[in-house]
Enzyme design. Structure first.
Site, PDB file in Angstrom:
ATOM      1  N   ASP A 113      22.393  -9.863 -26.566  1.00 16.45           N
ATOM      2  CA  ASP A 113      22.325  -8.787 -25.576  1.00 16.45           C
ATOM      3  C   ASP A 113      21.413  -9.127 -24.298  1.00 16.45           C
ATOM      4  OD1 ASP A 113      19.966  -9.031 -26.803  1.00 16.45           O
ATOM      5  OD2 ASP A 113      19.390  -6.957 -27.179  1.00 16.45           O
ATOM      6  N   GLY A 119      16.168  -7.833 -39.705  1.00 10.09           N
ATOM      7  CA  GLY A 119      15.467  -8.293 -38.576  1.00 10.09           C
ATOM      8  C   GLY A 119      15.762  -9.594 -38.159  1.00 10.09           C
ATOM      9  N   ARG A 148      20.607   2.374 -29.776  1.00  7.15           N
ATOM     10  CA  ARG A 148      20.223   3.029 -28.448  1.00  7.15           C
ATOM     11  C   ARG A 148      21.085   3.110 -27.366  1.00  7.15           C
ATOM     12  NH1 ARG A 148      14.872  -0.973 -27.875  1.00  7.15           N
ATOM     13  NH2 ARG A 148      15.988  -1.982 -29.418  1.00  7.15           N
ATOM     14  N   TYR A 158      60.172   6.957  -3.927  1.00  7.78           N
ATOM     15  CA  TYR A 158      59.666   6.211  -5.489  1.00  7.78           C
ATOM     16  C   TYR A 158      60.923   4.938  -5.768  1.00  7.78           C
ATOM     17  CZ  TYR A 158      59.729   5.526 -10.328  1.00  7.78           C
ATOM     18  OH  TYR A 158      59.781   5.108 -11.801  1.00  7.78           O
ATOM     19  N   LEU A 206      22.015 -14.162 -31.420  1.00 10.27           N
ATOM     20  CA  LEU A 206      21.665 -13.139 -32.407  1.00 10.27           C
ATOM     21  C   LEU A 206      22.698 -11.903 -31.826  1.00 10.27           C
ATOM     22  CD1 LEU A 206      17.956 -13.185 -32.711  1.00 10.27           C
ATOM     23  CD2 LEU A 206      19.694 -14.331 -34.195  1.00 10.27           C
TER      24      LEU A 206
HETATM   25  C1  UD1 Z   1      13.468  -8.292 -29.423  1.00  9.90           C
HETATM   26  C2  UD1 Z   1      12.165  -9.192 -29.903  1.00  9.90           C
HETATM   27  C3  UD1 Z   1      11.087  -9.009 -28.572  1.00  9.90           C
HETATM   28  C4  UD1 Z   1      11.653  -9.315 -27.474  1.00  9.90           C
HETATM   29  C5  UD1 Z   1      12.855  -8.506 -27.147  1.00  9.90           C
HETATM   30  C6  UD1 Z   1      13.631  -9.343 -25.907  1.00  9.90           C
HETATM   31  C7  UD1 Z   1      11.971  -9.323 -32.307  1.00  9.90           C
HETATM   32  C8  UD1 Z   1      11.442  -8.773 -33.582  1.00  9.90           C
HETATM   33  N1  UD1 Z   1      11.691  -8.683 -31.082  1.00  9.90           N
HETATM   34  O1  UD1 Z   1      13.040  -7.006 -29.454  1.00  9.90           O
HETATM   35  O2  UD1 Z   1       9.904  -9.449 -28.966  1.00  9.90           O
HETATM   36  O3  UD1 Z   1      10.783  -9.007 -26.349  1.00  9.90           O
HETATM   37  O4  UD1 Z   1      13.842  -9.018 -28.526  1.00  9.90           O
HETATM   38  O5  UD1 Z   1      15.012  -8.974 -25.608  1.00  9.90           O
HETATM   39  O6  UD1 Z   1      12.389 -10.156 -32.455  1.00  9.90           O
HETATM   40  N2  UD1 Z   1      19.510  -8.703 -34.401  1.00  9.90           N
HETATM   41  C9  UD1 Z   1      20.220  -9.329 -35.394  1.00  9.90           C
HETATM   42  N3  UD1 Z   1      19.845  -9.037 -36.888  1.00  9.90           N
HETATM   43  C10 UD1 Z   1      18.881  -7.943 -36.955  1.00  9.90           C
HETATM   44  C11 UD1 Z   1      18.174  -7.616 -35.879  1.00  9.90           C
HETATM   45  C12 UD1 Z   1      18.431  -8.047 -34.719  1.00  9.90           C
HETATM   46  O7  UD1 Z   1      21.143  -9.989 -35.231  1.00  9.90           O
HETATM   47  O8  UD1 Z   1      18.733  -8.168 -38.135  1.00  9.90           O
HETATM   48  C13 UD1 Z   1      20.024  -9.280 -33.077  1.00  9.90           C
HETATM   49  C14 UD1 Z   1      20.376  -8.038 -32.175  1.00  9.90           C
HETATM   50  O9  UD1 Z   1      21.830  -7.808 -32.417  1.00  9.90           O
HETATM   51  C15 UD1 Z   1      20.189  -8.492 -30.761  1.00  9.90           C
HETATM   52  C16 UD1 Z   1      18.891  -9.540 -31.076  1.00  9.90           C
HETATM   53  O10 UD1 Z   1      18.839  -9.981 -32.371  1.00  9.90           O
HETATM   54  O11 UD1 Z   1      21.057  -9.304 -30.257  1.00  9.90           O
HETATM   55  C17 UD1 Z   1      17.634  -8.782 -30.724  1.00  9.90           C
HETATM   56  O12 UD1 Z   1      17.463  -7.573 -31.403  1.00  9.90           O
HETATM   57  P1  UD1 Z   1      17.157  -6.197 -30.983  1.00  9.90           P
HETATM   58  O13 UD1 Z   1      17.024  -5.147 -32.103  1.00  9.90           O
HETATM   59  O14 UD1 Z   1      17.657  -5.783 -29.500  1.00  9.90           O
HETATM   60  O15 UD1 Z   1      15.433  -6.585 -30.505  1.00  9.90           O
HETATM   61  P2  UD1 Z   1      14.413  -6.138 -29.604  1.00  9.90           P
HETATM   62  O16 UD1 Z   1      13.859  -4.808 -29.972  1.00  9.90           O
HETATM   63  O17 UD1 Z   1      14.962  -6.214 -28.072  1.00  9.90           O
HETATM   64 CA    CA Z   2      17.240  -6.364 -27.436  1.00  7.78          CA
END
Ligand code: UD1
Ligand code: CA
Length: 460
Positions: free
Chosen positions: A106, A82, A20, A370, A13
């Site tokens: 990440d 999401g 942030r 130099y 993902l």
């Molecule tokens: C997410 C989890 C949380 C977990 C945490 C661990 C969800 C709803 N929550 O939260 O339970 O504890 O990771 O690190 O999954 N991304 C997409 N498309 C989107 C949204 C996110 O590709 O529409 C990707 C982001 O780029 C990232 C990853 O998914 O690489 C996680 O998304 P992020 O927004 O960081 O989720 P957290 O709030 O960390």
């Molecule tokens: Ca995250």
């Protein structure tokens, strides 16, 4: 386990911007220890599965594709609705009969052993979903793992949706999951956005699966650092610190001595040979390689430098895009700029700057010089304060000094100019014309002596 690996697709993902981080750059392209964060996740995927992973891209997709290249297959998530919606975008690329390992772009510190443990448990248990969790003193914004009275995982509740009681739960979701593919995509299509963030949560699936009578299991990571997600600059610093510790630990296991390992900064791309000693406050970056038995003193900063064996880099030496061959000694306080190549046993001393300069074997420039755009042969002696005047204000010109030449101190070599083999240049000369081999060139005004001049001045 092996059977599962062959029957596995990996999804990463990586579509979110990472607000942030407060950065113009998407968070997965921020560097830690010399590599973008996503590289570590790609390595991890590669250690687990031969098939290239599917990366979900959205924000800054061109930049991400440029960095990731052929190492992954791509699925685009046009709008970031999401994590559940993100995974769904990979559906056309995944054979539903496979198992699916989901990683977050990440979360770069997970060890392959930990993923293997997760996959083993998934295989053994025949769970519909096995997820990685960790126990934190401060569960912060991570999703909380809710278990029933028998200890079985029933659902995940996101921090923003959690009740006060649920917020107390210290076991959290690491964002790493293995699904039996047959239970993944259909369930994702049925998710709702009825939650605090109005998003399709991947983390709703444990609850959905449980409610339809499927088994959900969890493996708890031994070391919570393995699941640290980069959401802020503070997280990035923690991740970098951990990678630094791993880099130094690995180098020590390969025979490198660190006088004070906590103070050095070494990219994960760097290699160092055994019996090399690294002093405190050293920074080594990029594609730098260092051989065996070298001494790297305090304050040395190397970027993309190839260092041979038995090289001594003294305090404060700075070098970039340079080559330093065996047994050379450099510094203290020398600056080797791009295109510098020092041959074997070369000595470059304090306050010497070089740029696009090739030094043959055994040549010395020991003090305050130099040397730029220069080709210097073997066994040349360059006296203190020698300057190659390589720039006429418009163009750069070349200086050639042939083998065995001797350049007296405080000489200016006005390029283009050539000093022949074995020739001598007298100290204090300004050399504007080529000097033939074995000749002596001198350009000083002859010295005058006026006897008694000082006494006469004083008595006036
Ligand atoms: C997410 C989890 C949380 C977990 C945490 C661990 C969800 C709803 N929550 O939260 O339970 O504890 O990771 O690190 O999954 N991304 C997409 N498309 C989107 C949204 C996110 O590709 O529409 C990707 C982001 O780029 C990232 C990853 O998914 O690489 C996680 O998304 P992020 O927004 O960081 O989720 P957290 O709030 O960390
Ligand atoms: Ca995250």
């Amino acid at each position: 386990m092996t059977a599962l690996n062959q029957n596995l697709d990996v999804i990463i993902l990586a579509a979110g911007q990472g607000t942030r981080m407060k950065s113009a750059t998407i968070k997965i392209l921020h560097a830690a220890a010399g590599r973008p964060i996503i590289d570590y996740v790609l390595d991890l995927a590669g250690a687990i599965c031969d098939r290239p992973p599917i990366i979900i891209i959205g924000h800054q997709r061109e930049s991400v594709q440029k960095v990731v290249g052929e190492r992954a297959r791509y699925a685009v998530q046009e709008e970031q609705k999401g994590t559940g919606h993100a995974v769904l975008q990979a559906a056309p690329l995944v054979d539903g009969a496979r198992h699916v390992l989901i990683l977050s772009g990440d979360v770069p510190l997970t060890r392959p052993e930990t993923l293997r443990r997760l996959l083993d448990e998934h295989d053994r248990s025949k769970n519909a979903l096995t997820l990685l969790t960790m126990v934190l003193d401060d569960p912060a914004m991570y999703g909380r793992i809710v278990r029933d009275d028998h200890g079985a995982v029933t659902r995940i509740v996101e921090a923003k949706d959690a009740s006060d009681d649920e917020k107390q739960i210290r076991e959290v979701n690491a964002g790493i999951y293995v699904f039996d593919g047959t239970h993944l995509f259909d369930n994702l299509r049925n998710l709702s956005t009825d939650n605090a963030q109005g998003e399709y949560y991947l983390t709703d699936l444990p609850g959905v699966l449980r409610d339809s009578g499927r088994r959900v299991g969890a493996v708890i990571a031994d070391d919570p650092i393995e699941a640290l997600g980069v959401n802020s600059r503070a997280d990035l610093a923690s991740v970098e610190g951990e990678i630094q510790r791993r880099v130094v630990t690995k180098l020590m296991s390969e025979g490198v001595t660190f006088r004070n390992p906590a103070t050095v900064v070494i990219d994960s791309t760097v290699s160092i040979g055994n019996d090399t000693v690294v002093y405190p406050f050293v920074t080594i970056e990029g594609t730098t390689t260092i051989g065996s038995r070298c001494v790297i003193e305090p304050g040395v900063h190397l970027t993309n430098v190839n260092v041979g064996d038995d090289v001594h880099l003294k305090t404060g030496t700075v070098a970039e895009d340079a080559i330093i061959e065996d047994e050379a000694a450099v510094g203290p306080y020398a600056h080797l700029r791009p295109g510098t190549k020092l041959g074997r046993r070369v000595k470059v001393g304090n306050f010497v700057e070089t740029k696009k300069a090739v030094f043959g074997e055994g040549t010395k420039a020991s003090h305050l010089s130099y040397i730029g755009d220069a080709e210097v042969g073997a066994d040349v002696n360059i006296g203190a304060g020698t300057i190659t005047c390589n720039y006429d204000g418009v163009n750069k010109h070349k200086t050639v000094i042939e083998d065995g030449a001797f350049i007296g101190s405080d000489t200016q070599l006005v390029a283009p100019v050539r000093i022949g083999k074995g020739a001598y240049v007298g100290a204090g000369s300004t050399i504007t014309k080529d000097v033939p081999a074995e000749a002596l060139a001198l350009s000083r005004t002859p010295q005058r002596i006026i006897e008694g001049w000082a006494t006469r001045k004083k008595t006036k």
